[in-house]
Design a protein around this motif. Structure first.
Motif, PDB file in Angstrom:
ATOM      1  N   ILE A 150       0.836  -1.210   0.000  1.00 57.82           N
ATOM      2  CA  ILE A 150       0.000   0.000   0.000  1.00 57.82           C
ATOM      3  C   ILE A 150       0.863   1.249   0.000  1.00 57.82           C
ATOM      4  O   ILE A 150       0.659   2.173  -0.797  1.00 57.82           O
ATOM      5  CB  ILE A 150      -0.940  -0.009   1.223  1.00 57.82           C
ATOM      6  CG1 ILE A 150      -1.913  -1.193   1.144  1.00 57.82           C
ATOM      7  CG2 ILE A 150      -1.707   1.306   1.332  1.00 57.82           C
ATOM      8  CD1 ILE A 150      -2.572  -1.527   2.472  1.00 57.82           C
ATOM      9  N   SER A 151       1.854   1.295   0.888  1.00 57.09           N
ATOM     10  CA  SER A 151       2.676   2.504   1.025  1.00 57.09           C
ATOM     11  C   SER A 151       3.483   2.774  -0.231  1.00 57.09           C
ATOM     12  O   SER A 151       3.498   3.894  -0.742  1.00 57.09           O
ATOM     13  CB  SER A 151       3.620   2.353   2.236  1.00 57.09           C
ATOM     14  OG  SER A 151       2.883   2.227   3.426  1.00 57.09           O
ATOM     15  N   VAL A 152       4.176   1.758  -0.744  1.00 58.51           N
ATOM     16  CA  VAL A 152       5.072   1.972  -1.882  1.00 58.51           C
ATOM     17  C   VAL A 152       4.301   2.414  -3.123  1.00 58.51           C
ATOM     18  O   VAL A 152       4.696   3.362  -3.814  1.00 58.51           O
ATOM     19  CB  VAL A 152       5.875   0.686  -2.175  1.00 58.51           C
ATOM     20  CG1 VAL A 152       6.672   0.835  -3.465  1.00 58.51           C
ATOM     21  CG2 VAL A 152       6.812   0.374  -1.023  1.00 58.51           C
ATOM     22  N   LEU A 153       3.183   1.755  -3.419  1.00 58.53           N
ATOM     23  CA  LEU A 153       2.466   2.051  -4.658  1.00 58.53           C
ATOM     24  C   LEU A 153       1.842   3.435  -4.667  1.00 58.53           C
ATOM     25  O   LEU A 153       1.557   3.977  -5.741  1.00 58.53           O
ATOM     26  CB  LEU A 153       1.381   0.995  -4.906  1.00 58.53           C
ATOM     27  CG  LEU A 153       1.853  -0.388  -5.341  1.00 58.53           C
ATOM     28  CD1 LEU A 153       0.658  -1.261  -5.692  1.00 58.53           C
ATOM     29  CD2 LEU A 153       2.818  -0.310  -6.516  1.00 58.53           C
TER      30      LEU A 153
ATOM     31  N   LYS B 248       7.347  11.166   4.613  1.00 62.39           N
ATOM     32  CA  LYS B 248       7.223  11.216   6.063  1.00 62.39           C
ATOM     33  C   LYS B 248       7.930   9.978   6.610  1.00 62.39           C
ATOM     34  O   LYS B 248       7.593   8.850   6.249  1.00 62.39           O
ATOM     35  CB  LYS B 248       5.748  11.170   6.489  1.00 62.39           C
ATOM     36  CG  LYS B 248       5.004  12.479   6.397  1.00 62.39           C
ATOM     37  CD  LYS B 248       3.600  12.280   6.960  1.00 62.39           C
ATOM     38  CE  LYS B 248       2.778  13.571   6.865  1.00 62.39           C
ATOM     39  NZ  LYS B 248       1.395  13.356   7.378  1.00 62.39           N
ATOM     40  N   VAL B 249       8.914  10.212   7.455  1.00 60.01           N
ATOM     41  CA  VAL B 249       9.619   9.086   8.055  1.00 60.01           C
ATOM     42  C   VAL B 249       8.857   8.638   9.298  1.00 60.01           C
ATOM     43  O   VAL B 249       8.707   9.386  10.258  1.00 60.01           O
ATOM     44  CB  VAL B 249      11.065   9.475   8.418  1.00 60.01           C
ATOM     45  CG1 VAL B 249      11.743   8.341   9.192  1.00 60.01           C
ATOM     46  CG2 VAL B 249      11.853   9.787   7.160  1.00 60.01           C
ATOM     47  N   ALA B 250       8.350   7.425   9.243  1.00 59.55           N
ATOM     48  CA  ALA B 250       7.698   6.805  10.400  1.00 59.55           C
ATOM     49  C   ALA B 250       8.284   5.409  10.527  1.00 59.55           C
ATOM     50  O   ALA B 250       9.371   5.143  10.010  1.00 59.55           O
ATOM     51  CB  ALA B 250       6.181   6.778  10.204  1.00 59.55           C
ATOM     52  N   ALA B 251       7.613   4.502  11.234  1.00 54.76           N
ATOM     53  CA  ALA B 251       8.122   3.134  11.307  1.00 54.76           C
ATOM     54  C   ALA B 251       8.256   2.563   9.901  1.00 54.76           C
ATOM     55  O   ALA B 251       9.128   1.751   9.627  1.00 54.76           O
ATOM     56  CB  ALA B 251       7.188   2.280  12.155  1.00 54.76           C
ATOM     57  N   ALA B 252       7.369   2.971   8.990  1.00 59.34           N
ATOM     58  CA  ALA B 252       7.509   2.701   7.558  1.00 59.34           C
ATOM     59  C   ALA B 252       7.354   4.042   6.846  1.00 59.34           C
ATOM     60  O   ALA B 252       6.723   4.961   7.367  1.00 59.34           O
ATOM     61  CB  ALA B 252       6.453   1.707   7.083  1.00 59.34           C
ATOM     62  N   LEU B 253       7.951   4.174   5.668  1.00 58.56           N
ATOM     63  CA  LEU B 253       7.867   5.434   4.937  1.00 58.56           C
ATOM     64  C   LEU B 253       6.440   5.686   4.492  1.00 58.56           C
ATOM     65  O   LEU B 253       5.734   4.773   4.068  1.00 58.56           O
ATOM     66  CB  LEU B 253       8.798   5.403   3.730  1.00 58.56           C
ATOM     67  CG  LEU B 253      10.274   5.149   4.020  1.00 58.56           C
ATOM     68  CD1 LEU B 253      11.069   5.159   2.719  1.00 58.56           C
ATOM     69  CD2 LEU B 253      10.837   6.173   4.996  1.00 58.56           C
ATOM     70  N   ARG B 254       6.014   6.937   4.563  1.00 61.68           N
ATOM     71  CA  ARG B 254       4.667   7.334   4.154  1.00 61.68           C
ATOM     72  C   ARG B 254       4.761   8.574   3.264  1.00 61.68           C
ATOM     73  O   ARG B 254       5.632   9.420   3.452  1.00 61.68           O
ATOM     74  CB  ARG B 254       3.807   7.701   5.369  1.00 61.68           C
ATOM     75  CG  ARG B 254       3.556   6.581   6.354  1.00 61.68           C
ATOM     76  CD  ARG B 254       2.545   5.593   5.784  1.00 61.68           C
ATOM     77  NE  ARG B 254       1.890   4.813   6.817  1.00 61.68           N
ATOM     78  CZ  ARG B 254       2.419   3.785   7.440  1.00 61.68           C
ATOM     79  NH1 ARG B 254       3.653   3.432   7.173  1.00 61.68           N
ATOM     80  NH2 ARG B 254       1.729   3.104   8.347  1.00 61.68           N
TER      81      ARG B 254
END
Length: 455
Positions: free
Chosen positions: A268-271, A432-438
């Motif tokens: 979801i995040s990457v796409l 946005k740097v979080a536990a996973a990139l957003r």
């Protein structure tokens, strides 16, 4: 040690902390460029981890001496997230070994390939829901759309519908809240767990929601696991550890939470970044459309098409270069070692980051430019393996790597063969740097059906 060593250089506190506070993603890449590929220390006051960026050094840490560089469960990213995932597939040692041994057969390339058509049908049916907004011109949020598509497919194929799509979407929202809530602890890794930090209350509420949704399902699956179901939860209950025992309820819970996250959130995040990049570069879009017309035409996307979608694979590889699945893989040295001539003492923390290495000008020409041609067979020839490692490497390489490529290819190919899109706001969102990139901003598009294709 007898080998000649030198002291690591250092990026000083006055550069590290202000830069991280202003723009963490940009700061991390700048630290990598400043290192010149050498092993350096990041000065965070009382905490000074070693930054490892060179592909040769990464290969030593992640593969050649992986037994000496374990997941840093006592600091950086793992300590705050361990309160969610616990001991299991995302930890280390005996727990990780047992979980990996039980789950790995579900994610072999052969098994995933055998699930392609089931995934394709599930994705196609979820994308059917876009026909109405495409007809009316109603904007859609691609992050939300992709979440619904991925949850529909993954819950059906990998969880045997034991988790409903609405519940899976609620879990996605909780995971998103957790990704943000742990950032203060990631940015201040020396703070003890007992010390209150911003985001702690949000974190606790989100974990409780996930447990309320998943624990009843996990417990109910225990009684039917012997019936041969091959979904993830049943497999965990049925699996055997190295000593012939079984996982307890806590570890089955931990691994279920981890597998829900890793089989959904990453795709979801990457796409989400794909659509702005395609619109920004019409050449990339044209080549994608031409490949899809040639390979898929007006047929549903199926297994036989995937191998021929070579340019789409390059597009995905370039997306993963800029927005890697895992942006931070902290490690702790068990014993003293030497990397790149620098002595690494036992107990030292190492920062390993695909986000950094994959955007360093030392290893990539014009690294800020989205260019899928850098992953053509000719351009890839001779490139060091650990210049591009978005799924980690060595024994801890992400189990879901093959699944990501299949799932992402099916989603993108099905969407682009059925719809054309236009962004409501042009430009590529920042990170946005979080536990996973957003993505820094939502990506909203309007869709229109491709003429001649039922939508």
């Amino acid at each position: 040690m007898s080998v000649h060593t030198r002291r690591a250089g250092s990026i000083p506190l006055r550069h590290v902390v202000p830069s991280l506070m202003r723009d963490p993603a940009r700061a991390l890449v700048e630290f990598g460029d400043r290192s010149g590929g050498e092993v350096v220390k990041l000065n965070l006051g009382s905490f000074r981890p070693y930054l490892i960026t060179h592909p040769d050094h990464l290969q030593r840490v992640l593969r050649e001496k992986s037994g000496n560089y374990v997941r840093a469960g006592d600091g950086l990213q793992w300590r705050p997230l361990k309160r969610l995932f616990g001991e299991g597939i995302l930890s280390d040692g005996e727990y990780w070994t047992n979980s990996r041994q039980i789950l790995q057969p579900l994610f072999t390339a052969r098994r995933i390939d055998g699930l392609v058509d089931r995934l394709a049908v599930a994705i196609e049916e979820a994308i059917d829901e876009l026909a109405e907004p495409a007809r009316t011109g109603q904007p859609v949020d691609m992050g939300t759309v992709q979440a619904e598509i991925v949850c529909s497919a993954i819950m059906r194929v990998f969880f045997d519908n034991k988790i409903t799509v609405p519940d899976a979407m609620r879990i996605m929202e909780a995971q998103d809240a957790i990704a943000w809530s742990v950032m203060p602890r990631i940015m201040v890794p020396w703070a003890p767990n007992y010390a209150p930090m911003p985001g702690d209350r949000t974190f606790r509420r989100a974990v409780q929601l996930i447990d309320d949704l998943l624990l009843p399902t996990v417990r109910a699956a225990r009684d039917t696991a012997h019936e041969g179901a091959d979904d993830i939860i049943s497999t965990l209950w049925r699996g055997r550890t190295e000593d012939g025992g079984r996982l307890d309820e806590r570890q089955v819970r931990n691994d279920t939470v981890a597998m829900v996250a890793t089989t959904t959130e990453t795709t979801i995040s990457v796409l989400t970044w794909l659509w702005p990049h395609i619109e920004q570069d019409p050449t990339v879009a044209t080549r994608l459309y031409e490949e899809l017309d040639r390979v898929v035409g007006d047929q549903p996307v199926r297994r036989e098409h995937l191998r021929e979608l070579r340019y789409l694979r390059q597009v995905l590889d370039e997306l993963l270069r800029l927005y890697p699945i895992g942006w931070l893989f902290p490690r702790r040295a068990v014993e003293e070692d030497v990397i790149g001539g620098v002595r690494i003492p036992a107990g030292a923390t190492l920062v390993v980051s695909p986000l950094i290495t994959q955007r360093m000008s030392m290893f990539w020409d014009r690294p800020e430019v989205f260019d899928p041609d850098r992953f053509s067979p000719e351009a890839s020839r001779g490139r060091p393996k650990y210049a591009h490692f978005p799924f980690g490497g060595g024994p801890h390489q992400c189990l879901g790597m093959h699944l990501f490529y299949l799932e992402a290819t099916l989603i993108v190919a099905t969407l682009l063969s059925r719809f054309r899109f236009r962004l409501r706001r042009s430009g590529v969102p920042g990170i946005k740097v979080a536990a996973a990139l957003r993505p820094l901003d939502r990506v909203e598009v309007t869709l229109r059906p491709v003429q001649g294709v039922a939508a």
